[in-house]
Design a protein around this motif. Structure first.
Motif: not given
Length: 302
Positions: A94-109
């Motif tokens: 696995v690789t370390i994913p990124y959390w694209r906080w600038e677009t949908n920071p508090w998404s349920s996913q």
């Protein structure tokens, strides 16, 4: 080995994915590999867990040094991501994913108890990651407050000129504001013990990488031969991690990289956007200064 580029049959071309675009099975696979590494379970037992704990200790002990200053911040954390990703690949490919906080920071996913990082933002974290604890004892915590930088703001930064001082100053503010928008463990010198730390820094690295792709001047803006602080980096210098196409024996790319740059950053300023995250950035800077003062007195985290 810093230059082990084919760990356990994993590809030497690593693609880091947007957490929001990953399938539930992919997200669970990452969570399981991370917990095995962090808790010393299964293939994460023994050396993998020991190395991970050493890296967390290195981040705590170097917290108030140049790893959070312009000289080393981006390069050191890029090296740090690869070191932990190496351990993860000893557990699973696995690789370390990124959390694209600038677009949908508090998404349920991202923030769910099922295949996510837990839905609790007030006190101890929930979900599978609640099995984690901090080096100080007790649970990993969150205390969500305020907002984070917007897609327009990040787009303007990516499209900015090749001045390393201006780019670093802005991205560093964005970086700190996200830490303290989550709050709790993430807004402390033990921030790397929060599981979302890695996805946050993967996104910070992605933003830097997008900016680097604008020109050769952008690519090399932060080059320096100055050694990293601390002992864990074993002689790696910033220049060795400047170019993700040749990154200590591997290549790294982020899903969603375009062959041409995104045409972001032309939208008008929204005055409320900065107000939403600026206070969190100030919280981070204050916490960093206090930690530096404590460190100078021999009172830093251990």
């Amino acid at each position: 080995n810093n230059n082990n580029n084919n760990r356990g049959g994993c590809s030497s071309t690593r693609v880091r994915q947007d957490w929001g675009s990953m399938s539930r099975n992919q997200r669970n696979r990452y969570i399981n590999a991370y917990l095995d590494m962090a808790l010393g379970r299964g293939r994460g037992a023994g050396r993998a867990n020991q190395r991970f704990r050493q890296l967390l200790q290195e981040h705590r002990s170097q917290f108030a040094t140049s790893i959070h200053g312009q000289r080393h911040f981006l390069h050191w954390h890029r090296w740090f991501l690869k070191e932990v990703e190496d351990i993860l690949q000893d557990v699973d490919c696995v690789t370390i994913p990124y959390w694209r906080w600038e677009t949908n920071p508090w998404s349920s996913q991202m923030w769910s108890n099922a295949a996510g990082f837990g839905s609790s933002f007030n006190g101890c974290i929930s979900g599978a990651m609640s099995a984690l604890s901090t080096s100080a004892g007790g649970c990993v915590t969150r205390a969500r407050q305020g907002g984070v930088p917007s897609n327009n703001e990040v787009g303007r930064l990516i499209n900015s000129g090749s001045s390393n001082a201006n780019f670093f100053a802005t991205l560093n503010l964005y970086h700190g504001s996200v830490h303290c928008a989550i709050g709790g463990t993430m807004c402390s010198p033990r921030s790397a013990e929060a599981p979302e730390f890695w996805l946050h820094h993967s996104n910070v690295d992605r933003i830097w990488a997008l900016w680097q792709r604008r020109s050769n001047a952008h690519l090399t803006a932060f080059q320096t031969t100055a050694s990293f602080p601390g002992s864990m980096s074993r002689g790696v210098r910033p220049n060795a991690v400047t170019n993700l196409d040749n990154h200590l024996g591997i290549s790294v790319t982020y899903s969603g990289f375009q062959t041409s740059m995104p045409s972001l950053g032309e939208a008008p300023d929204n005055g409320t956007e900065e107000e939403q995250w600026a206070n969190n950035a100030r919280l981070w800077e204050t916490m960093l200064r206090v930690t530096q003062q404590q460190s100078s007195q021999g009172l830093g985290p251990n």
